[in-house]
Design an enzyme around this catalytic site. Structure first.
Site: not given
Ligand code: DGL
Length: 257
Positions: A7-8, A70, A146, A178, A180
């Site tokens: 993931d990012s 991600c 984050e 997402c 997150h």
């Molecule tokens: N967690 C990621 C997603 O599912 C990326 C969030 C990001 O880096 O902008 O898209």
């Protein structure tokens, strides 16, 4: 058996958690690209390049399966990853869509990064099934997570601002598009009221079921491309242990992408 997950940043740990709980016997390798988070406001080309770099790192660790934890990378880079690497590549978008279709009465909302919403991937897959779709990009959610801020007045105000239109549309199901966002689930549910909330982490783990060889006891290795301020706290909250991450000191793929 080894599974590579990327993931990012820390968001993909929600998927890692579901994989660990469902498959205690596999070795899990995770890379969070904290040096370059967020991916969600980058161009498709950059998302593809970063994704190939993360995947290259994991493939060099000898993983048998690649999980793209991600949504942004799953929306843009799956095809490129499947062409480049000769191993199963599993994204999070299709499992999320499948889960939403099981519970919806016909009106689905999708929230995600700007890039994910712009890609139209969720919208296309859902509309193909005759579902009405409404989407909204929520770019402030990722930095909040984050930063380790999951609830309170700021999160509530941001959630109300982003979700008010979806609420007016009368959706019955909301996909957290997402990885997150599951960390903000309580506030999102509170703001949305009685709607089904779909978190694709569990659905993604289920999708791997038939690929897993169940033997032995697995280990978890965590790698990050930068030491973000809240990394240790977030690992503890998400995985419930004190697993020590490795912070990489050099470029992840040495210019090989
Ligand atoms: N967690 C990621 C997603 O599912 C990326 C969030 C990001 O880096 O902008 O898209």
């Amino acid at each position: 058996m080894k599974i590579g997950v990327f993931d990012s940043g820390v968001g993909g740990l929600t998927v890692l958690k579901a994989l660990r709980e469902n498959f205690p016997e596999v070795d899990l390798f995770y890379i969070g690209d904290t040096a370059r988070v967020p991916y969600g406001n980058r161009s498709p080309q950059t998302v593809i390049r970063y994704s190939i770099e993360c995947a290259t790192f994991l493939v060099e660790k000898g993983v048998d399966i690649l999980v793209v934890a991600c949504n942004t990378a799953s929306s843009y880079a799956l095809e490129a990853l499947r062409v480049k690497f000769a191993l199963p590549v599993i994204g999070v978008v299709e499992p999320g869509v499948r889960e939403a279709l099981k519970v919806t009465k016909g009106k689905v909302g999708v929230i995600g990064t700007l890039a994910t919403v712009r890609s139209g991937t969720y919208q296309r897959l859902l509309r193909r099934e005759g579902v009405e779709v409404f989407s909204k990009a929520c770019p402030l959610f990722v930095p909040l997570v984050e930063e380790g801020i999951f609830k309170g007045n700021i999160v509530k105000a941001v959630a109300e601002m982003y979700l008010k239109d979806l609420k007016k549309q009368g959706i019955d199901t909301l996909i957290l598009g997402c990885t997150h966002y599951p960390l903000l689930k309580d506030v999102i549910q509170e703001v949305m009221g009685e709607v089904n909330i779909v978190d694709s982490s569990l659905a993604t783990a289920h999708q791997l079921e038939h690929l897993i060889i169940k033997e032995g006891e697995g280990e978890t290795a965590l790698y990050f491309t930068d030491e973000s301020q809240n990394l240790y706290k977030l690992i503890k909250i998400l995985l419930g242990n004190n697993l020590k991450p490795v912070i990489l000191q050099e470029d992840i793929c040495h210019g090989k992408s």
